[in-house]
Design an enzyme around this catalytic site. Structure first.
Site, mmCIF file in Angstrom:
data_model
loop_
_atom_site.group_PDB
_atom_site.id
_atom_site.type_symbol
_atom_site.label_atom_id
_atom_site.label_comp_id
_atom_site.label_asym_id
_atom_site.label_seq_id
_atom_site.Cartn_x
_atom_site.Cartn_y
_atom_site.Cartn_z
ATOM 1 N N HIS A 245 0.861 -1.177 0.000
ATOM 2 C CA HIS A 245 0.000 0.000 0.000
ATOM 3 C C HIS A 245 0.900 1.231 0.000
ATOM 4 C CE1 HIS A 245 -3.217 -2.727 1.990
ATOM 5 N NE2 HIS A 245 -3.315 -2.739 0.663
ATOM 6 N N GLU A 248 1.634 3.935 2.784
ATOM 7 C CA GLU A 248 2.171 3.486 4.069
ATOM 8 C C GLU A 248 3.696 3.608 4.040
ATOM 9 O OE1 GLU A 248 0.368 -0.386 4.362
ATOM 10 O OE2 GLU A 248 -1.660 0.470 4.356
ATOM 11 N N HIS A 355 3.527 -3.248 6.555
ATOM 12 C CA HIS A 355 2.457 -2.294 6.273
ATOM 13 C C HIS A 355 2.396 -1.197 7.332
ATOM 14 C CE1 HIS A 355 -0.002 -4.351 3.072
ATOM 15 N NE2 HIS A 355 0.769 -5.357 3.455
ATOM 16 N N GLU A 431 2.285 -4.605 10.987
ATOM 17 C CA GLU A 431 1.668 -3.291 10.866
ATOM 18 C C GLU A 431 2.311 -2.297 11.827
ATOM 19 O OE1 GLU A 431 -0.743 -2.421 8.783
ATOM 20 O OE2 GLU A 431 -1.704 -4.295 8.138
#
Length: 495
Positions: A245, A248, A355, A431
């Site tokens: 993504h 990010e 991410h 994350e």
């Protein structure tokens, strides 16, 4: 992506004329406070003089604000500018990603724009508002968010946070104020940028390192290379991919941290003992940026063609139901196509997909619990890896993460699930937060690029810890009770 506001002068003019109605000689000065409470000087000064022939002479000093995102990774478009009482407010719209065919949505949340101010002679407070924030992909994530700002955008250490950032759910607007001390520019961003120029510089450094090999696995839709850095000579194969993504940015800072330590990029290629051991254990394949097109275009989640790459790792649906979706393909998602092809050549024993998360203010690991092959072996490896990681770097924690999927209910088009099922290996999504880190807060800087790089460099201890046991069958007795798997929750406020 560049637009000036033609009506701001008329707003000041009308304001001045409406107030100057009773005096032949009247000076108006608007003074107001910054967020810190300091009373600053006039934003607007006007003089109105009547002559015997009723000629009106008007002298005004008007600040000019220009919004631009016409740079690498920029996103933000001027909507309007208003003068309300004593406050100048600039409204900006976040620009949408292209339409995502699979998810049938225009994603958007990431922003990064430049505000250029001129015609001010004293410090002036301006309020900035993201007008369409409430329509973003994750509107609830704005709660507790703080905007980054810098006047030196290419220097990651220069970015600080606007502590007065506020989200009004009733209007769907995110706002903050900034005091412009002089004419010039300031940059605002959801997270400090990681530019394509910085990416190419990192690749060049890796190419120069004597212990690594850089290979292009193919090209993106816009013709950029999909670089993969290979390092190590171990029997076990570890893949780490970053920034599927593109908004990010913390993910590529993480990659920089991993590669800097593995290759000794900041020490003339000298590496520590742990690195030497891990390079004997593993052969690493590291992709620093999975979506360079989207990153350059300022997208949140999609590539140049509008595809969310983290939903492109296998086909889904069925022709019978009329919802068959083929993935990955060279036409829609060549980034995934090329990487997955290389993975099939090398095999995978351990895998991380890096991410950033908009909502949860923690670093966390999302495992492959929903995969049909989830087993006691994979559960034990996941628990031991995470336990060691959190001991090595306290910015990682165990108890908070996405709610695990039930076994067999995982979406196999999601990258880490596909890799876990395809190669029956330890695979997880890591994350990092856009917000400040609740477990180790730093309000002025929050979670940022430097700490992302540190988290990346410290993953090697955890990989070394589980490396010898990645393919062992049966009960893994080498680990202690402290290494046991803990089922996480996303409801961190209840902990």
């Amino acid at each position: 992506r560049h637009k000036t506001q033609p009506t701001i002068e008329m707003q000041f003019l009308n304001r001045a004329l409406s107030l100057a109605v009773t005096s032949a000689h009247l000076r108006l000065s608007y003074s107001f406070s910054t967020a810190a409470g300091h009373h600053k000087s006039a934003l607007l000064s006007s003089r109105r003089t009547f002559t015997s022939s009723n000629t009106l002479l008007l002298k005004m000093t008007i600040p000019s604000v220009s919004i631009s995102s016409a740079f690498d990774g920029g996103n933000g478009k001027l909507n309007t500018t208003e003068l309300a009482g004593e406050q100048l407010t600039v409204f900006v719209d976040i620009q949408k990603d292209p339409y995502t065919e699979f998810e049938k949505i225009h994603h958007f949340q990431y922003f990064s724009f430049r505000s250029s101010v001129k015609d001010i002679d004293q410090p002036t407070s301006v309020k900035y508002v993201l007008k369409n924030a409430g329509e973003a992909s994750y509107p609830k994530a704005w709660e507790g968010s703080t905007t980054f700002f810098s006047n030196s955008p290419s220097d990651p250490s220069s970015w600080l946070r606007k502590l007065d950032t506020t989200y009004d759910a009733s209007t769907g607007q995110l706002s903050w104020t900034h005091t412009h001390d002089s004419n010039g520019s300031i940059y605002f961003s959801y997270f400090p940028p990681y530019s394509y120029e910085r990416h190419l510089s990192l690749i060049t450094k890796c190419e120069s390192a004597p212990s690594s090999a850089v290979e292009s696995l193919g090209q993106t839709l816009d013709g950029r290379e999909m670089e993969c850095v290979k390092v190590g000579e171990g029997e076990k194969v570890c893949w780490i991919i970053h920034r599927q993504h593109p908004g990010e940015n913390m993910a590529e800072f993480y990659a920089e941290g991993v590669l800097t330590r593995l290759l000794g990029l900041d020490s003339k290629y000298a590496v520590d003992g742990q690195v030497r051991d891990v390079l004997k254990m593993y052969t690493f394949y590291i992709v620093p940026n999975m979506c360079p097109d989207g990153a350059f275009r300022g997208h949140l989640r999609t590539n140049a063609g509008g595809q969310n790459l983290n939903r492109e790792w296998c086909s889904s649906g069925s022709e019978e139901n009329g919802d068959y979706y083929e993935a990955p393909t060279l036409e829609r998602s060549p980034e995934v196509y090329h990487v997955l092809k290389k993975m099939d050549e090398t095999g995978v024993d351990a895998f991380l997909d890096i991410h950033g998360d908009e909502e949860l203010p923690f670093n966390f690991l999302a495992g492959s619990e929903g995969c049909p092959n989830w087993s006691k072996r994979l559960e034990t490896l996941h628990g031991a890896f995470l336990a060691k990681y959190s001991k090595t770097n306290s910015d990682m924690q165990i108890s908070v993460a996405y709610e695990p999927e039930e076994k067999g209910e995982g979406r196999l088009n999601v990258c880490s699930n596909q890799i876990a099922a395809r190669y029956d290996c330890l695979a997880a999504t890591l994350e990092m937060p856009f917000k400040d880190l609740n477990s180790n807060p730093d309000p002025d800087r929050g979670w940022n690029g430097a700490r992302s790089a540190m988290l990346g460099s410290s993953v090697l201890e955890a990989l070394a810890y589980v490396g010898p046991y990645l393919r062992e069958e049966g009960d893994l007795t080498a680990f202690s009770k402290e290494d046991a798997y803990v089922k996480p929750t996303s409801d961190y406020k209840s902990l």
